[in-house]
Write a protein that holds these residues in place. Structure first.
Motif, PDB file in Angstrom:
ATOM      1  N   ARG A 156       0.913  -1.142  -0.040  1.00 23.43           N
ATOM      2  CA  ARG A 156      -0.105   0.021   0.060  1.00 23.43           C
ATOM      3  C   ARG A 156       0.910   1.388  -0.054  1.00 23.43           C
TER       4      ARG A 156
ATOM      5  N   ASN B 264       2.380   4.718   1.071  1.00 22.20           N
ATOM      6  CA  ASN B 264       2.223   5.499   2.230  1.00 22.20           C
ATOM      7  C   ASN B 264       3.677   6.203   2.245  1.00 22.20           C
TER       8      ASN B 264
ATOM      9  N   GLU C 213      -8.240   2.849  -2.204  1.00 21.00           N
ATOM     10  CA  GLU C 213      -7.817   4.107  -2.030  1.00 21.00           C
ATOM     11  C   GLU C 213      -6.919   4.611  -3.269  1.00 21.00           C
TER      12      GLU C 213
ATOM     13  N   PRO D  32      -3.575   6.580  -4.333  1.00 22.08           N
ATOM     14  CA  PRO D  32      -2.297   6.901  -3.771  1.00 22.08           C
ATOM     15  C   PRO D  32      -2.073   8.312  -3.625  1.00 22.08           C
TER      16      PRO D  32
ATOM     17  N   THR E 194      -1.537  10.436  -0.121  1.00 15.24           N
ATOM     18  CA  THR E 194      -1.023   9.575   0.866  1.00 15.24           C
ATOM     19  C   THR E 194       0.469   9.906   1.256  1.00 15.24           C
TER      20      THR E 194
ATOM     21  N   ARG F  85      -9.693  10.722  -2.129  1.00 13.82           N
ATOM     22  CA  ARG F  85      -9.775  11.259  -0.775  1.00 13.82           C
ATOM     23  C   ARG F  85     -10.156  12.797  -0.907  1.00 13.82           C
TER      24      ARG F  85
END
Length: 361
Positions: free
Chosen positions: A119, A121, A151, A153, A156, A359
């Motif tokens: 993921r 991050n 979600e 990227p 992030t 987001r």
């Protein structure tokens, strides 16, 4: 006992078959991607058509790859792996972090959907190796990750945005072109390094910035790709003037597939027109950062033959960056910044639509 913070950088590229056995898989991944093979058809029709086209094109594509001299496959994956090694060394030199740099592809292997690619991050950062934003490259990459992790990227802290409009990228590109014509590049670091000798002053050339074309259907959906290309070329041309460049710059688009309307002018038509006027021509692959089929075969062979056969005084292919140190250091700087300051939907702004799990909606 001190333990270094560990971070992973994942370089993402479109991909290419490493061997002839992977060609059909690569083409199937390519044509089944809705952001690449974008047709006004329902999925139950589009997907079978995409698989049919991939299967039908495999024999022709196989012959092309066999002619390149890389064992029946593409050098793109191995060239990206070289870039990954150099970037890993630079990041470990510049920071106190323990960096690992991996390579993922959106078509073929190693595929971005594989479990090893985690993921996004601040400790797992994705860098798509496309200077310019396009639905068919960057939005496709983000869509793969969004489907995998539910979600997008962007935002992030684990995504590096495109850099087509960055003046530092323009300056590094101009320096690379100057270093090429000055004979200061290390030839051993490049595939099929051009041996052609200029018969005129490079500062008076007709310099063609050839970009991978995209269907106009994508542009009409809001893809900012053409503006990104124009921004890159304008900035690089201005930066080249500091090295004495007085010639003419041109933008063109290559690699059209199928009968649909694509971005124009085509590189073939532009180069033929310049050649008929007896120009000295050089081509820089503005949308590629490593050499592969489109640069080595299409520019280096097809465009060259056309230019010389139709009257060009000379033709020379400028390589893609590869592991050019200033460019690698620039990418390292972009990685260390990542997207922590992004506070808007880049997919909507640059590609015309937000992904489902955005987001910023």
């Amino acid at each position: 006992m001190n333990h270094k913070l560990k971070k992973t950088l994942i370089l993402v590229n479109l991909g290419g078959p490493r061997t002839s056995d992977e060609i059909e898989v690569f083409l199937t991944d390519l044509f089944t991607d809705p952001f690449v093979f974008d047709l006004p058809l329902p999925e139950f029709l589009r997907l079978p058509l995409a698989r049919f086209i991939a299967k039908k094109r495999t024999p022709k594509v196989k012959r092309t790859y066999e002619s390149m001299g890389f064992g029946g496959g593409s050098p793109l994956v191995s060239e990206t792996e070289k870039q990954a090694k150099v970037l890993e060394n630079i990041l470990n030199e510049k920071t106190t972090i323990d960096w690992t740099v991996k390579v993922a592809m959106t078509c073929g292997y190693p595929h971005i959907r594989d479990p090893e690619f985690e993921r996004p991050n601040p400790n797992t950062i994705y860098l798509p190796l496309y200077p310019q934003y396009s639905r068919s490259t960057v939005l496709s990459t983000l869509s793969h990750l969004e489907k995998k992790f539910h979600e997008c990227p962007v935002g992030t802290g684990g995504y590096v945005p495109t850099f087509a409009r960055d003046s530092k990228y323009h300056q590094i590109s101009a320096r690379f072109i100057f270093d090429f014509f000055s004979g200061t590049l290390n030839e051993t670091e490049f595939l099929h390094f051009p041996k052609d000798k200029l018969t005129t002053d490079w500062t008076n050339l007709d310099l063609v910035f050839s970009a991978h074309g995209v269907p106009m259907r994508l542009i009409r959906k809001g893809d900012q790709y053409m503006q990104e290309i124009e921004s890159s070329v304008q900035g690089i041309t201005e930066a080249l003037k500091s090295y004495g460049f007085k010639g003419r710059s041109h933008i063109s688009f290559q690699s059209k597939v199928g009968p649909a309307e694509w971005t124009t002018p085509s590189s073939l038509s532009l180069i033929e027109s310049l050649a008929k006027d007896g120009k000295f021509i050089a081509v820089f692959p503005i949308s590629f950062v490593s050499d592969h089929l489109e640069t080595l075969e299409e520019i280096g062979e097809q465009f060259k033959d056309l230019a010389l056969e139709t009257g060009a005084k000379s033709f020379i292919r400028i390589p893609a960056f590869g592991t050019y140190r200033p460019f690698m250091e620039y990418l390292a700087e972009k990685v260390l910044l990542a997207d922590g300051s992004v506070n808007e939907c880049l997919c909507k702004k640059m590609g015309g639509e937000s992904l489902a799990n955005c987001r910023f909606k």
